[in-house]
Design an enzyme around this catalytic site. Structure first.
Site, PDB file in Angstrom:
ATOM      1  N   LEU A 170      18.076   2.955   1.139  1.00 27.04           N
ATOM      2  CA  LEU A 170      18.025   2.310  -0.172  1.00 27.04           C
ATOM      3  C   LEU A 170      19.203   2.787  -1.020  1.00 27.04           C
ATOM      4  O   LEU A 170      19.369   3.998  -1.210  1.00 27.04           O
ATOM      5  CB  LEU A 170      16.713   2.657  -0.895  1.00 27.04           C
ATOM      6  CG  LEU A 170      15.417   2.266  -0.171  1.00 27.04           C
ATOM      7  CD1 LEU A 170      14.199   2.776  -0.932  1.00 27.04           C
ATOM      8  CD2 LEU A 170      15.336   0.739  -0.025  1.00 27.04           C
ATOM      9  N   ARG A 200      -7.700 -12.200   2.536  1.00 24.11           N
ATOM     10  CA  ARG A 200      -8.707 -11.294   1.966  1.00 24.11           C
ATOM     11  C   ARG A 200      -9.863 -12.121   1.403  1.00 24.11           C
ATOM     12  O   ARG A 200      -9.734 -13.321   1.174  1.00 24.11           O
ATOM     13  CB  ARG A 200      -8.059 -10.395   0.893  1.00 24.11           C
ATOM     14  CG  ARG A 200      -7.298  -9.263   1.514  1.00 24.11           C
ATOM     15  CD  ARG A 200      -6.608  -8.378   0.506  1.00 24.11           C
ATOM     16  NE  ARG A 200      -5.318  -8.910   0.079  1.00 24.11           N
ATOM     17  CZ  ARG A 200      -4.463  -8.269  -0.686  1.00 24.11           C
ATOM     18  NH1 ARG A 200      -4.753  -7.057  -1.127  1.00 24.11           N
ATOM     19  NH2 ARG A 200      -3.307  -8.803  -1.028  1.00 24.11           N
ATOM     20  N   TYR A 215      -2.831   0.582   9.120  1.00 18.84           N
ATOM     21  CA  TYR A 215      -2.737   0.640   7.650  1.00 18.84           C
ATOM     22  C   TYR A 215      -3.274   1.979   7.136  1.00 18.84           C
ATOM     23  O   TYR A 215      -2.619   2.679   6.366  1.00 18.84           O
ATOM     24  CB  TYR A 215      -3.529  -0.518   7.073  1.00 18.84           C
ATOM     25  CG  TYR A 215      -3.529  -0.656   5.565  1.00 18.84           C
ATOM     26  CD1 TYR A 215      -2.374  -1.009   4.876  1.00 18.84           C
ATOM     27  CD2 TYR A 215      -4.709  -0.481   4.827  1.00 18.84           C
ATOM     28  CE1 TYR A 215      -2.383  -1.182   3.492  1.00 18.84           C
ATOM     29  CE2 TYR A 215      -4.731  -0.663   3.455  1.00 18.84           C
ATOM     30  CZ  TYR A 215      -3.556  -1.008   2.785  1.00 18.84           C
ATOM     31  OH  TYR A 215      -3.577  -1.191   1.417  1.00 18.84           O
ATOM     32  N   THR A 263       5.105 -10.510   2.682  1.00 14.03           N
ATOM     33  CA  THR A 263       3.862 -11.114   2.168  1.00 14.03           C
ATOM     34  C   THR A 263       3.996 -11.487   0.691  1.00 14.03           C
ATOM     35  O   THR A 263       3.019 -11.890   0.062  1.00 14.03           O
ATOM     36  CB  THR A 263       2.657 -10.159   2.331  1.00 14.03           C
ATOM     37  OG1 THR A 263       2.968  -8.914   1.690  1.00 14.03           O
ATOM     38  CG2 THR A 263       2.325  -9.900   3.787  1.00 14.03           C
TER      39      THR A 263
HETATM   40  P1  NAD Z   1       0.961  -7.986  -1.438  1.00 14.42           P
HETATM   41  O1  NAD Z   1       1.043  -8.287   0.016  1.00 14.42           O
HETATM   42  O2  NAD Z   1       0.755  -9.120  -2.360  1.00 14.42           O
HETATM   43  O3  NAD Z   1       2.270  -7.224  -1.916  1.00 14.42           O
HETATM   44  C1  NAD Z   1       2.982  -6.339  -1.110  1.00 14.42           C
HETATM   45  C2  NAD Z   1       4.467  -6.592  -1.288  1.00 14.42           C
HETATM   46  O4  NAD Z   1       5.206  -5.653  -0.496  1.00 14.42           O
HETATM   47  C3  NAD Z   1       4.906  -7.992  -0.830  1.00 14.42           C
HETATM   48  O5  NAD Z   1       5.702  -8.612  -1.810  1.00 14.42           O
HETATM   49  C4  NAD Z   1       5.680  -7.720   0.448  1.00 14.42           C
HETATM   50  O6  NAD Z   1       6.660  -8.699   0.708  1.00 14.42           O
HETATM   51  C5  NAD Z   1       6.267  -6.346   0.146  1.00 14.42           C
HETATM   52  N1  NAD Z   1       6.636  -5.592   1.356  1.00 14.42           N
HETATM   53  C6  NAD Z   1       5.850  -5.292   2.425  1.00 14.42           C
HETATM   54  N2  NAD Z   1       6.549  -4.592   3.339  1.00 14.42           N
HETATM   55  C7  NAD Z   1       7.800  -4.419   2.831  1.00 14.42           C
HETATM   56  C8  NAD Z   1       8.977  -3.771   3.297  1.00 14.42           C
HETATM   57  N3  NAD Z   1       9.027  -3.146   4.481  1.00 14.42           N
HETATM   58  N4  NAD Z   1      10.075  -3.781   2.497  1.00 14.42           N
HETATM   59  C9  NAD Z   1      10.057  -4.404   1.287  1.00 14.42           C
HETATM   60  N5  NAD Z   1       8.977  -5.032   0.807  1.00 14.42           N
HETATM   61  C10 NAD Z   1       7.858  -5.042   1.562  1.00 14.42           C
HETATM   62  O7  NAD Z   1      -0.186  -6.889  -1.598  1.00 14.42           O
HETATM   63  P2  NAD Z   1      -0.843  -6.267  -2.917  1.00 14.42           P
HETATM   64  O8  NAD Z   1      -2.282  -6.552  -2.888  1.00 14.42           O
HETATM   65  O9  NAD Z   1      -0.049  -6.630  -4.115  1.00 14.42           O
HETATM   66  O10 NAD Z   1      -0.671  -4.701  -2.623  1.00 14.42           O
HETATM   67  C11 NAD Z   1       0.318  -3.925  -3.284  1.00 14.42           C
HETATM   68  C12 NAD Z   1       0.155  -2.461  -2.917  1.00 14.42           C
HETATM   69  O11 NAD Z   1      -1.122  -1.997  -3.344  1.00 14.42           O
HETATM   70  C13 NAD Z   1       0.236  -2.205  -1.407  1.00 14.42           C
HETATM   71  O12 NAD Z   1       0.907  -0.978  -1.187  1.00 14.42           O
HETATM   72  C14 NAD Z   1      -1.217  -2.066  -1.002  1.00 14.42           C
HETATM   73  O13 NAD Z   1      -1.381  -1.254   0.133  1.00 14.42           O
HETATM   74  C15 NAD Z   1      -1.837  -1.454  -2.248  1.00 14.42           C
HETATM   75  N6  NAD Z   1      -3.265  -1.770  -2.352  1.00 14.42           N
HETATM   76  C16 NAD Z   1      -3.679  -2.994  -2.767  1.00 14.42           C
HETATM   77  C17 NAD Z   1      -5.035  -3.261  -2.846  1.00 14.42           C
HETATM   78  C18 NAD Z   1      -5.582  -4.593  -3.303  1.00 14.42           C
HETATM   79  O14 NAD Z   1      -6.793  -4.787  -3.232  1.00 14.42           O
HETATM   80  N7  NAD Z   1      -4.783  -5.523  -3.777  1.00 14.42           N
HETATM   81  C19 NAD Z   1      -5.965  -2.275  -2.494  1.00 14.42           C
HETATM   82  C20 NAD Z   1      -5.507  -1.054  -2.042  1.00 14.42           C
HETATM   83  C21 NAD Z   1      -4.141  -0.797  -2.003  1.00 14.42           C
HETATM   84  N1  UDP Z   2     -14.821 -10.903   4.573  1.00 14.72           N
HETATM   85  C1  UDP Z   2     -15.664 -11.944   4.876  1.00 14.72           C
HETATM   86  N2  UDP Z   2     -15.148 -13.190   4.990  1.00 14.72           N
HETATM   87  C2  UDP Z   2     -13.825 -13.466   4.808  1.00 14.72           C
HETATM   88  C3  UDP Z   2     -12.955 -12.402   4.505  1.00 14.72           C
HETATM   89  C4  UDP Z   2     -13.482 -11.131   4.408  1.00 14.72           C
HETATM   90  O1  UDP Z   2     -16.890 -11.742   5.050  1.00 14.72           O
HETATM   91  O2  UDP Z   2     -13.445 -14.655   4.907  1.00 14.72           O
HETATM   92  C5  UDP Z   2     -15.392  -9.559   4.397  1.00 14.72           C
HETATM   93  C6  UDP Z   2     -14.727  -8.462   5.206  1.00 14.72           C
HETATM   94  O3  UDP Z   2     -15.317  -8.386   6.490  1.00 14.72           O
HETATM   95  C7  UDP Z   2     -14.982  -7.238   4.346  1.00 14.72           C
HETATM   96  C8  UDP Z   2     -14.976  -7.781   2.914  1.00 14.72           C
HETATM   97  O4  UDP Z   2     -15.191  -9.181   3.035  1.00 14.72           O
HETATM   98  O5  UDP Z   2     -16.263  -6.709   4.596  1.00 14.72           O
HETATM   99  C9  UDP Z   2     -13.666  -7.535   2.179  1.00 14.72           C
HETATM  100  O6  UDP Z   2     -12.640  -7.986   3.007  1.00 14.72           O
HETATM  101  P1  UDP Z   2     -11.107  -8.045   2.578  1.00 14.72           P
HETATM  102  O7  UDP Z   2     -10.371  -8.716   3.698  1.00 14.72           O
HETATM  103  O8  UDP Z   2     -10.984  -8.647   1.238  1.00 14.72           O
HETATM  104  O9  UDP Z   2     -10.600  -6.549   2.460  1.00 14.72           O
HETATM  105  P2  UDP Z   2     -11.164  -5.118   2.909  1.00 14.72           P
HETATM  106  O10 UDP Z   2     -11.987  -4.659   1.780  1.00 14.72           O
HETATM  107  O11 UDP Z   2     -11.978  -5.264   4.169  1.00 14.72           O
HETATM  108  O12 UDP Z   2      -9.940  -4.338   3.117  1.00 14.72           O
END
Ligand code: NAD
Ligand code: UDP
Length: 314
Positions: free
Chosen positions: A61, A186, A145, A35
């Protein structure tokens, strides 16, 4: 200092890499690009302080030389990806965390796990504090997840307790900003893209469920501060500015000046009805408070997405 950032080509991981480089660190990025994108780290091309290894972190790794810190950020994070990639999501949270912890143990590195507010599932209390154990459906579409991250936290604590590893667990709440993918799925990229293109904003269900959206800059400041503590229990990081999804859709329309309408679609399964962090622990431990309002963060993100859409259209 030399760090390994798994998921370093993703949204949050790549901003963390930028921060570490700014602090004078060397960084090894491990990412399989499921991603993520090398576009997010292209600014470091030619800089021998930053190395990129394209690899799945669920495989063994091998990193040459010393490693002071491992930031384990690899994992798809969009609910859309939980349905597209259910098994890779489970594997990266479980096997990938095990491999990253194994590397930390072998190298004597400090360790940080990027966990999530999803460990609270569809919470029955609000705001959610770190002492709340959650309400997760293990077999629903989000279970892959939520359970993988809960396992990852358990594994991290086991390495801390049994092997004496110097670990940290950050529970991110919804975080947004530049470098999220246009097709990430999202709510923030969806709504911004739809508003800019004049398409209807797709609200799942009646839009009464709440979220609190943190701007990446604030969130990474907290990550940096947490990295510099030895606090091993989970720490919520996010913002307490809570809105319903419907209010959020209207705000995006207002700030973009869009003529888009709101379209209600079927409600998403197991969609958490409320999400707001209790930030007491982060405030006290890190002397940290988010400073970017949702309006300000949205404006900056909208500028980014406009540019992206122009580039992809031309
Ligand atoms: P993102 O998808 O942009 O980044 C995730 C990265 O991990 C990507 O570059 C993807 O290619 C890499 N990846 C996934 N599976 C892999 C694997 N098996 N081996 C190597 N690389 C792998 O998502 P993000 O929003 O930047 O999230 C980053 C971290 O923060 C994640 O662990 C996510 O669960 C956590 N997180 C993010 C949010 C948010 O709102 N952005 C909220 C809660 C937790
Ligand atoms: N959501 C929505 N329309 C969209 C995408 C998401 O109404 O096009 C809603 C989703 O159902 C959730 C909130 O927005 O209640 C946040 O969704 P997101 O996918 O960003 O992440 P989540 O917080 O659910 O992990």
């Amino acid at each position: 200092m030399r760090a390994v950032v798994t998921g370093g080509a993703g949204f949050l991981g790549s901003h963390l890499v930028d921060r570490l480089v700014k602090e004078g660190w060397e960084v090894v990025i491990i990412d399989n690009l499921i991603t993520g994108s090398t576009e997010n780290i292209a600014q470091h091309a030619g800089d021998n302080r930053v190395k990129f290894i394209k690899q799945d972190v669920t495989e063994f790794l091998f990193i040459e030389g010393p490693v002071d810190f491992i930031f384990h950020f690899a994992s798809p994070a969009s609910p859309v990806d939980f349905v597209r990639f259910p098994i890779p999501v489970l594997k990266v949270g479980a096997l990938g965390t095990h491999k990253a912890l194994g590397l930390a143990k072998a190298k004597g590195s400090k360790f940080m796990l990027a966990s999530t507010s999803e460990v609270y599932g569809d919470p029955l209390v609000s705001p959610q504090s770190e002492t709340y154990w959650g309400n997760v459906n293990p077999i629903g579409p989000r279970g892959v997840y939520d359970e993988a991250k809960r396992y990852a936290e358990a594994m991290t604590m086991a390495y801390h307790n049994f092997h004496g590893l110097d670990t940290r667990i950050v529970r991110f709440f919804n975080t947004y900003g530049p470098r999220m993918r246009l097709d990430d799925g999202r709510v923030v990229p969806n709504f911004i893209k739809q508003a800019i293109l004049g398409e209807p904003l797709t609200v799942y269900g009646d839009g009464s469920h709440t979220r609190s959206f943190g701007y990446y800059d604030d969130i990474l400041e907290a990550v940096w501060r947490l990295a510099n503590t030895q606090f091993f229990e989970p720490v919520n990081i996010g913002t307490t500015e809570e809105r319903t999804v419907l209010q959020f859709a209207k705000l995006v329309i207002q700030i973009t000046g869009s003529k888009s309408e709101i379209q209600h679609l079927d409600a998403a399964i197991d969609d958490p009805k409320q999400r707001k962090p209790d930030l007491t622990r982060a405030n006290r431990l890190l002397d940290w408070h988010p400073t970017t309002s949702t309006e300000e963060g949205l404006r900056k993100s909208i500028d980014y997405f406009r540019q992206k859409l122009n580039t992809s259209a031309s």
